[in-house]
Design a protein around this motif. Structure first.
Motif, PDB file in Angstrom:
ATOM      1  N   UNK A   6       0.831  -1.206   0.000  1.00  0.00           N
ATOM      2  CA  UNK A   6       0.000   0.000   0.000  1.00  0.00           C
ATOM      3  C   UNK A   6       0.862   1.252   0.000  1.00  0.00           C
ATOM      4  N   UNK A   7       1.888   1.235   0.820  1.00  0.00           N
ATOM      5  CA  UNK A   7       2.804   2.369   0.926  1.00  0.00           C
ATOM      6  C   UNK A   7       3.466   2.666  -0.417  1.00  0.00           C
ATOM      7  N   UNK A   8       3.973   1.634  -1.079  1.00  0.00           N
ATOM      8  CA  UNK A   8       4.644   1.826  -2.366  1.00  0.00           C
ATOM      9  C   UNK A   8       3.649   2.236  -3.452  1.00  0.00           C
ATOM     10  N   UNK A   9       2.441   1.693  -3.405  1.00  0.00           N
ATOM     11  CA  UNK A   9       1.418   2.096  -4.373  1.00  0.00           C
ATOM     12  C   UNK A   9       1.126   3.586  -4.257  1.00  0.00           C
ATOM     13  N   UNK A  10       0.975   4.094  -3.041  1.00  0.00           N
ATOM     14  CA  UNK A  10       0.707   5.514  -2.842  1.00  0.00           C
ATOM     15  C   UNK A  10       1.876   6.370  -3.326  1.00  0.00           C
ATOM     16  N   UNK A  11       3.091   5.895  -3.105  1.00  0.00           N
ATOM     17  CA  UNK A  11       4.256   6.658  -3.568  1.00  0.00           C
ATOM     18  C   UNK A  11       4.300   6.701  -5.094  1.00  0.00           C
ATOM     19  N   UNK A  12       3.951   5.589  -5.719  1.00  0.00           N
ATOM     20  CA  UNK A  12       3.907   5.565  -7.187  1.00  0.00           C
ATOM     21  C   UNK A  12       2.847   6.538  -7.705  1.00  0.00           C
ATOM     22  N   UNK A  13       1.669   6.524  -7.093  1.00  0.00           N
ATOM     23  CA  UNK A  13       0.583   7.400  -7.522  1.00  0.00           C
ATOM     24  C   UNK A  13       0.930   8.874  -7.358  1.00  0.00           C
ATOM     25  N   UNK A  14       1.762   9.185  -6.381  1.00  0.00           N
ATOM     26  CA  UNK A  14       2.141  10.568  -6.123  1.00  0.00           C
ATOM     27  C   UNK A  14       3.513  10.916  -6.706  1.00  0.00           C
ATOM     28  N   UNK A  15       3.978  10.046  -7.633  1.00  0.00           N
ATOM     29  CA  UNK A  15       5.233  10.294  -8.349  1.00  0.00           C
ATOM     30  C   UNK A  15       6.429  10.463  -7.418  1.00  0.00           C
ATOM     31  N   UNK A  16       6.447   9.702  -6.342  1.00  0.00           N
ATOM     32  CA  UNK A  16       7.569   9.714  -5.414  1.00  0.00           C
ATOM     33  C   UNK A  16       8.490   8.535  -5.724  1.00  0.00           C
ATOM     34  N   UNK A  17       9.768   8.724  -5.476  1.00  0.00           N
ATOM     35  CA  UNK A  17      10.738   7.676  -5.761  1.00  0.00           C
ATOM     36  C   UNK A  17      10.477   6.448  -4.888  1.00  0.00           C
ATOM     37  N   UNK A  18      10.541   5.269  -5.506  1.00  0.00           N
ATOM     38  CA  UNK A  18      10.297   4.030  -4.764  1.00  0.00           C
ATOM     39  C   UNK A  18      11.492   3.083  -4.775  1.00  0.00           C
ATOM     40  N   UNK A  19      12.422   3.290  -5.724  1.00  0.00           N
ATOM     41  CA  UNK A  19      13.585   2.403  -5.877  1.00  0.00           C
ATOM     42  C   UNK A  19      13.183   0.965  -6.171  1.00  0.00           C
ATOM     43  N   UNK A  20      12.154   0.810  -6.997  1.00  0.00           N
ATOM     44  CA  UNK A  20      11.737  -0.525  -7.410  1.00  0.00           C
ATOM     45  C   UNK A  20      11.767  -0.611  -8.934  1.00  0.00           C
ATOM     46  N   UNK A  21      11.961  -1.826  -9.456  1.00  0.00           N
ATOM     47  CA  UNK A  21      12.036  -2.035 -10.893  1.00  0.00           C
ATOM     48  C   UNK A  21      10.639  -2.109 -11.507  1.00  0.00           C
ATOM     49  N   UNK A  22      10.589  -2.132 -12.827  1.00  0.00           N
ATOM     50  CA  UNK A  22       9.318  -2.174 -13.544  1.00  0.00           C
ATOM     51  C   UNK A  22       8.508  -3.416 -13.212  1.00  0.00           C
ATOM     52  N   UNK A  23       9.172  -4.552 -13.054  1.00  0.00           N
ATOM     53  CA  UNK A  23       8.480  -5.817 -12.781  1.00  0.00           C
ATOM     54  C   UNK A  23       8.510  -6.198 -11.302  1.00  0.00           C
TER      55      UNK A  23
END
Length: 314
Positions: free
Chosen positions: A146-163
């Motif tokens: 959930x935390x990473x999903x919200x960061x993605x939605x708000x264009x925040x860096x997550x340090x995760x790959x495409x897959x």
């Protein structure tokens, strides 16, 4: 629920005003020695469970506060974490445990700092796969998803790959409750529920990708599982190392939250120090709160000499 193991000294380095803890192997004295003290105040195994009444047995509002903050707290994307428990009908995996909450809070509060540590000290620039062992209800992996999903939605860096994906894993009879909680939190794009039984051959799927970060919370609870849990942790670390280019400094990191309940639990970690480097993580907001409940968070890496013992998987 499932587990891991440990030993070492810490040094501090600074980058972008963030203090990063690095691990050095020192066989003589370790800041983690206090964890191995066998206290008289060990907590008992948990008894009858409040989730039998249909309510969550742990207050997860502190996790919700972080999720609200990262989602800017202003739109329909903001969701509270929801965890279904079954009161222990399918065993200890069907209920919430305080170590899972502790590990989730640590990850959400310290994500950027952790990513710097993984890059500088373990050769991991972007995460491809996280596997949580003995996930039970899936609270830790789901909260992180959930935390990473919200960061993605708000264009925040997550340090995760495409897959990138998070696998919450447990024995077969626990998979249904993990899937139910993934559905309840609408997080299936990032989090998957899979079977991973300790001591068995690592699946072809994991062998193909390896794993960057292993999570485990409240997994030291049954002595007959200690050896197979240790084997699984070692196997996952070795398999992942084989996926990296020769000479790469990239290595799998284990984050484990554990609650000292019995002397056998402490003995497990003492034995595990043979295989793993270990430090106790103390730099998070609720450290004292969880320490008072005998809950500790550990960072572990497989000792270099054990990587040379190759796994004989076809």
């Amino acid at each position: 629920m499932f587990i891991i193991e440990p030993n070492l000294n810490i040094i501090a380095s600074e980058s972008s005003s963030v203090v990063v803890t690095a691990v050095t192997t020192d066989e003589t004295q370790s800041p983690f020695d206090s964890f191995f003290t066998i206290d008289e105040d060990l907590v008992p195994i948990r008894a009858a469970h409040s989730s039998l009444s249909g309510t969550m047995s742990l207050d997860l509002s502190s996790i919700d506060d972080i999720l609200r903050k990262v989602s800017n707290g202003s739109n329909s994307n903001t969701r509270s974490i929801k965890i279904h428990e079954d009161g222990g009908k399918i065993g200890c995996g069907g209920i919430l445990w305080v170590s899972g909450k502790a590990l989730a809070l640590y990850l959400l509060q310290n994500w950027d700092k952790l990513m710097i540590d993984l890059k500088l000290n373990h050769g991991i620039e972007n995460l491809n796969r996280i596997i949580e062992l003995g996930s039970g209800t899936g609270i830790t992996g789901i909260a992180l998803g959930l935390f990473l999903e919200f960061r993605i939605l708000n264009n925040l860096n997550t340090n995760i790959s495409k897959n990138f994906k998070i696998d919450v894993t447990d024995i077969p009879k626990i998979v249904n409750i993990m899937n139910e909680n993934i559905k309840l939190n609408k997080i299936s794009e990032l989090v998957n529920a899979n079977v991973l039984s300790w001591g068995e051959e690592i699946s072809q799927d994991i062998q193909k990708t390896g794993v960057d970060l292993i999570l485990a919370a409240d997994c030291v609870y049954h002595e007959v599982l200690f050896d197979i849990l240790r084997k699984t942790l070692i196997d996952l670390c070795k398999i992942s190392k084989l996926k990296y280019p020769k000479g790469s400094k990239r290595e799998t990191v284990i984050l484990m939250a554990s609650r000292k309940r019995r002397r056998a639990d402490v003995r497990f970690f003492k034995k595990a120090k043979k295989f793993f480097n270990m430090i106790e993580i103390k730099d998070y907001n609720e450290y004292e709160e969880f320490k008072n409940q005998n809950v500790h968070i550990l960072k572990m890496t497989l000792k270099e000499k054990f990587y040379n013992e190759l796994i004989e998987y076809s």
